[in-house]
Design a protein around this motif. Sequence first.
Motif, short mmCIF file in Angstrom:
data_model
loop_
_atom_site.label_atom_id
_atom_site.label_comp_id
_atom_site.label_asym_id
_atom_site.label_seq_id
_atom_site.Cartn_x
_atom_site.Cartn_y
_atom_site.Cartn_z
N TRP A 185 0.58 -1.01 0.04
CA TRP A 185 -0.12 0.15 0.06
C TRP A 185 0.98 1.19 -0.06
O TRP A 185 1.85 1.23 0.88
CB TRP A 185 -0.96 0.03 1.12
CG TRP A 185 -2.04 1.02 1.13
CD1 TRP A 185 -2.90 1.28 -0.09
CD2 TRP A 185 -2.23 2.10 1.89
NE1 TRP A 185 -3.60 2.29 0.55
CE2 TRP A 185 -3.57 2.84 1.48
CE3 TRP A 185 -1.78 2.36 3.42
CZ2 TRP A 185 -3.82 3.93 2.28
CZ3 TRP A 185 -2.40 3.35 3.92
CH2 TRP A 185 -3.42 4.10 3.64
N ASP A 189 -4.60 6.19 -1.44
CA ASP A 189 -5.91 5.96 -1.50
C ASP A 189 -6.45 4.53 -0.90
O ASP A 189 -5.87 3.37 -1.33
CB ASP A 189 -6.57 5.52 -2.95
CG ASP A 189 -7.69 5.65 -3.75
OD1 ASP A 189 -8.53 5.44 -2.38
OD2 ASP A 189 -8.23 5.81 -4.42
N ASN A 191 -8.85 2.79 -1.35
CA ASN A 191 -9.43 1.66 -1.88
C ASN A 191 -8.51 0.80 -2.88
O ASN A 191 -9.07 -0.05 -3.49
CB ASN A 191 -10.66 2.33 -3.00
CG ASN A 191 -11.79 2.90 -2.24
OD1 ASN A 191 -12.13 2.05 -1.32
ND2 ASN A 191 -12.19 4.12 -2.46
N PHE A 192 -6.96 1.10 -3.10
CA PHE A 192 -6.37 0.80 -3.92
C PHE A 192 -4.97 0.39 -3.41
O PHE A 192 -4.57 0.85 -2.48
CB PHE A 192 -5.95 1.56 -5.12
CG PHE A 192 -7.21 1.64 -6.04
CD1 PHE A 192 -7.37 0.66 -7.14
CD2 PHE A 192 -7.94 2.88 -5.82
CE1 PHE A 192 -8.56 0.97 -7.76
CE2 PHE A 192 -9.05 2.94 -6.79
CZ PHE A 192 -9.13 2.25 -7.80
N GLY A 226 -8.23 -8.37 -3.97
CA GLY A 226 -9.16 -7.65 -4.73
C GLY A 226 -8.92 -7.89 -6.36
O GLY A 226 -8.59 -9.03 -6.62
N GLN A 229 -7.20 -3.43 -11.62
CA GLN A 229 -7.91 -2.26 -11.81
C GLN A 229 -7.11 -1.63 -13.20
O GLN A 229 -7.87 -1.44 -14.30
CB GLN A 229 -7.97 -1.16 -10.79
CG GLN A 229 -9.02 -0.01 -11.15
CD GLN A 229 -10.33 -0.20 -11.24
OE1 GLN A 229 -10.76 -1.44 -10.58
NE2 GLN A 229 -11.20 0.73 -11.55
N ARG A 245 -7.76 -3.18 -7.16
CA ARG A 245 -8.88 -2.47 -6.32
C ARG A 245 -9.15 -3.47 -5.22
O ARG A 245 -9.40 -4.48 -5.41
CB ARG A 245 -10.30 -2.24 -7.02
CG ARG A 245 -11.28 -1.88 -6.28
CD ARG A 245 -12.53 -1.56 -7.17
NE ARG A 245 -12.43 0.01 -7.74
CZ ARG A 245 -13.01 0.98 -6.91
NH1 ARG A 245 -13.50 0.69 -5.68
NH2 ARG A 245 -12.93 2.32 -7.35
N LEU A 246 -9.12 -2.97 -4.09
CA LEU A 246 -9.36 -3.92 -2.65
C LEU A 246 -10.88 -4.44 -2.70
O LEU A 246 -11.78 -3.68 -3.03
CB LEU A 246 -9.23 -3.13 -1.55
CG LEU A 246 -7.67 -2.90 -1.28
CD1 LEU A 246 -7.45 -1.87 0.00
CD2 LEU A 246 -7.01 -4.35 -1.01
N ASP A 249 -14.28 -3.02 1.76
CA ASP A 249 -14.52 -1.61 1.96
C ASP A 249 -13.99 -1.45 3.51
O ASP A 249 -14.61 -1.80 4.23
CB ASP A 249 -15.72 -1.21 1.72
CG ASP A 249 -16.28 0.17 2.14
OD1 ASP A 249 -14.92 1.00 2.28
OD2 ASP A 249 -17.28 0.69 2.46
#
Lengths: 281, 176
Positions: A185, A189, A191-192, A226, A229, A245-246, A249
């Motif tokens: 990571w 973001d 989410n990604f 994920g 993307q 994209r994970l 959430d």
Amino acid sequence: MNAIFRYLKSKIHVLLFIFLEIFCISAIVRYNIYQSAFYFNNTKAFSAKMHEANIAMFDYFSLFKKNEALFNENIQLRRQLKDNFLIQPKQEFTINDTVYKQRYEYVSAKVITNSINNANNFITLNRGSSSGISKGMGVFCPSGVIGTVMEVSNNYCIVLSVLNIKNQIVPKIKEMNNTKGFIEWLGKDPNFVTLNKINKYEDIKVGYHVVTSPYSNSLPENIPIGTVQTIEKSTKESFYKINVRLAVDFGSISDVCIVKNLFKKELEELQNTPQILNFNK
Amino acid sequence: MIGDIFKHLGLLLLLVVIQILVLDNINFGNSLAFLFQPQIVIMFVLLLPANINHIWLIIIAFFAGLLLDSLCNTYGINAAIFTLIGFLRFYFTADVENEISGRDEDKKIWTSKKSKVWKWTYFLGFIVLYQFLFVLIDTLGKNFFTLGFWAIIVSSIVTFFLILILEDLLFKPSKS
């Protein structure tokens, strides 16, 4: 009392009228086939609807309990999954048979604190060493991987979230069925995440599923991380830069599972024997 | 008093006989037959004495409806509507008896004591109410705007004229 009687006497024609109308309507409903069918159909539909609304309301209030029960049931089922067991071929038997031995056990936990905005995000869970939790155990929720347990107290533990720049997960790409690279990571973001060290000559496509690899000691195989993307090729480097994209959430996790690997100790002991450690020296 | 009772009983029987034996048997046999459903027994309730006790009015209307129901196999529908009309009618006709009759003293029926317009509205209003409720309860609103509505209008007009003619025939002002 007298006043009530006098009032009723003055309104007796209204009472008589209402009484006779009720009599007539009950006669209509009782003796006319069409009207009675209409009446009973509608009253039945009405009472059914009322009953439904009633149930829906109480359902809503018991959702919390039901959620918990379902989650526990899920864990119960997960304990029986094939992935939890180590397959031991027994060639001593004349019939070629396999015996399953349990490898993973699951403990349900609730998220107490959670953050997604920092560069190093941690999650606190309501399980600790009293529930058999120890360092390095994997944590996931029904939609995907959450992280690994970092610190344990008696009743609580702190999880190193996937959204932590120090966290590294070994992934497997489901469609290609191979384990390559690692998940990282970048701290921006929530989410990604990025999938690094995938060679440029690999045939990877957008939409491929990234899951946990079978080589991990802390997590069972095939838990989603994920989906791919975007894929960037750079001319300077020999690796792709892949955005994933994970699946989870992270802003809204509440119920999670902690994984106990029953062979972890044995494995680590084996891997850390002095002979192996000193072999390269 | 007793003569009045017999007079109204006779009127009821006559209306029921006309309704059952004549009007219910008229059938045009074509696709417009549903439009013609005149119900003249309502005339009995509308012509009961103006100064009648409210309670008696309701009870008599109820039993007249019950009689009609028992002969038409419409259990309770006519009784319900007649009771309602008997209940409502009182508020429209209670003050008619106090009306100064003037030159109409020789008239045998009280409906003419007020103006002709009042009489027509009185008849037509209750007839339309009756027809509307009858169609509504009988069909429960099914095909209301395609069939029921037009049946109400046509039947109400036919009933209205039938009742005017009958009233004129039965209660002719005697020429002295």
